[in-house]
Design an enzyme around this catalytic site. Structure first.
Site, short mmCIF file in Angstrom:
data_model
loop_
_atom_site.label_atom_id
_atom_site.label_comp_id
_atom_site.label_asym_id
_atom_site.label_seq_id
_atom_site.Cartn_x
_atom_site.Cartn_y
_atom_site.Cartn_z
CB VAL A 74 28.66 17.55 -22.50
CG1 VAL A 74 27.49 17.92 -23.40
CG2 VAL A 74 29.98 17.86 -23.19
N GLY A 133 36.98 13.51 -19.71
CA GLY A 133 36.02 14.50 -19.24
C GLY A 133 36.28 14.87 -17.78
CG HIS A 135 26.82 10.46 -23.17
ND1 HIS A 135 27.72 11.48 -22.97
CD2 HIS A 135 27.04 9.57 -22.18
CE1 HIS A 135 28.43 11.24 -21.89
NE2 HIS A 135 28.05 10.07 -21.40
CD GLN A 176 36.48 1.20 -15.57
OE1 GLN A 176 37.41 1.09 -16.37
NE2 GLN A 176 35.81 2.34 -15.43
CG HIS A 222 31.30 9.17 -24.50
ND1 HIS A 222 30.05 8.74 -24.16
CD2 HIS A 222 32.14 8.68 -23.54
CE1 HIS A 222 30.11 8.01 -23.06
NE2 HIS A 222 31.37 7.97 -22.66
CG MET A 269 34.21 1.93 -19.97
SD MET A 269 34.04 1.01 -18.44
CE MET A 269 32.77 1.94 -17.64
N GLY A 270 31.95 2.93 -24.19
CA GLY A 270 30.81 2.85 -25.11
C GLY A 270 29.57 3.53 -24.57
O1 PAF Z 1 35.61 6.90 -18.00
C1 PAF Z 1 35.47 5.77 -18.52
O2 PAF Z 1 34.60 5.57 -19.36
C2 PAF Z 1 36.39 4.63 -18.10
O3 PAF Z 1 36.68 4.71 -16.75
C3 PAF Z 1 37.67 4.54 -18.94
C4 PAF Z 1 38.55 5.76 -18.76
C5 PAF Z 1 37.31 4.37 -20.41
C6 PAF Z 1 38.49 3.33 -18.51
O4 PAF Z 1 37.78 2.15 -18.68
#
Ligand code: PAF
Length: 296
Positions: free
Chosen positions: A178, A149, A36, A63, A39, A32-33
């Site tokens: 991490v 993760g 860090h 979500q 990711h 979701m951007g």
């Molecule tokens: O873990 C996340 O960042 C979100 O839940 C995901 C898996 C990208 C779904 O929107």
């Protein structure tokens, strides 16, 4: 150095179709951007296993069960793209909400059982939103592999179940959490902590890891969990939403560490909700490890 960005499913599919035509293995890292090091570690893991890496960036409204949380979620696409390019990721897929959920969108993917309890109990609808968007991202990218993760341990279980139940041909790869140098699990939410809260925050992983040790050594779970809650609150957290011992394999609740397990927590610090989890070795397994170490 820049990374190409696809905004629509059509653009994404054109790129992926060309890759697949050339026999390239494709991986996806859903995010979701607000990227860090956690990711970026997923991207590096993906680069080691696939020829082409798609990072998805979509702040998924479905979500979020809290509108304020959705509004406050950091949106840093420019910085995210700048972090991905030097790593060698091949495509950033950043659709907009109207493209993901066009007028008339009426489908929800719901994974039961593993989404019960823990975050599922406190964030109604959250895992339906995750399962729905993840199913779409898998079908849109047609990736061979997807990287997640372990920090979002329940999410990982939900995604694995989804893939198994719907026969989605994708391999789910779980990557370790991490942590910052002081042990705090990296999270896009950590930036919301004040300097003082940031100092208190690492008490959470510290308590988790000492509690995991005690559970592995055979201390009664009820006592360990009660004392851990107290220690987290004493550190300045205002609420422990849940702190539970769950089976590693299927997330079933455990009253003792009699099989591979996870100690899983969600707690609030200064209005920020932090989640974390640690592995708990079962007592016997730990004895085996020690015996092997002594024998070596
Ligand atoms: O873990 C996340 O960042 C979100 O839940 C995901 C898996 C990208 C779904 O929107």
């Amino acid at each position: 150095m820049t990374i190409p960005i696809a905004r629509t499913v059509a653009e994404l599919r054109t790129t992926v179709a060309a890759w697949r035509k050339n026999g390239l293995k494709v991986a996806v890292v859903p995010t979701m951007g607000a990227l860090h090091e956690g990711h970026l570690s997923l991207v590096r893991a993906a680069l080691a296993k696939a020829d082409r890496i798609i990072v998805t960036l979509f702040v998924n409204p479905k979500q979020f069960n809290n509108a304020a949380d959705l509004a406050a979620y950091p949106r840093t696409e420019h910085d995210d793209a700048a972090k991905l390019a030097p790593l060698g990721a091949h495509l950033l897929y950043a659709p907009n909400a109207a493209d993901m959920y066009p007028e008339g969108f009426a489908t929800t993917v719901s994974v039961s059982r593993v989404s019960d309890g823990l975050c599922g109990a406190f964030r109604p609808g959250h895992f339906d939103g995750v399962a729905t968007v993840v199913a779409k991202l898998f079908l849109q990218t047609r990736a061979d592999l997807a990287f997640f993760g372990v920090k979002d341990f329940q999410q990982l279980h939900v995604v694995r179940r989804l893939v198994r139940d719907l026969d989605i041909p994708i391999e789910i790869v779980a990557c370790p959490t991490v942590r910052e140098a002081d042990g705090l699990a990296m999270s896009s939410r950590n930036v919301r902590l004040s300097a003082e809260q940031r100092l208190a925050a690492p008490k959470l992983p510290e308590v988790l890891s000492t509690s995991a040790e005690r559970l592995s050594a055979g201390a009664p779970a009820e006592l360990v969990l009660a004392e851990a809650r107290q220690a987290i609150l004493a550190a300045g957290y205002e609420e422990v939403e849940y702190l539970e011992l769950r089976a590693d394999q299927d997330l079933s609740p455990l009253s003792a560490a009699d099989r591979p397990a996870r100690l899983i927590v969600a707690a609030w610090l200064g209005g920020t909700r932090l989640i974390d989890n640690v592995e708990v070795l079962p007592r016997q397994r730990k004895g085996e490890v020690l015996a092997a170490a002594n024998a070596a």
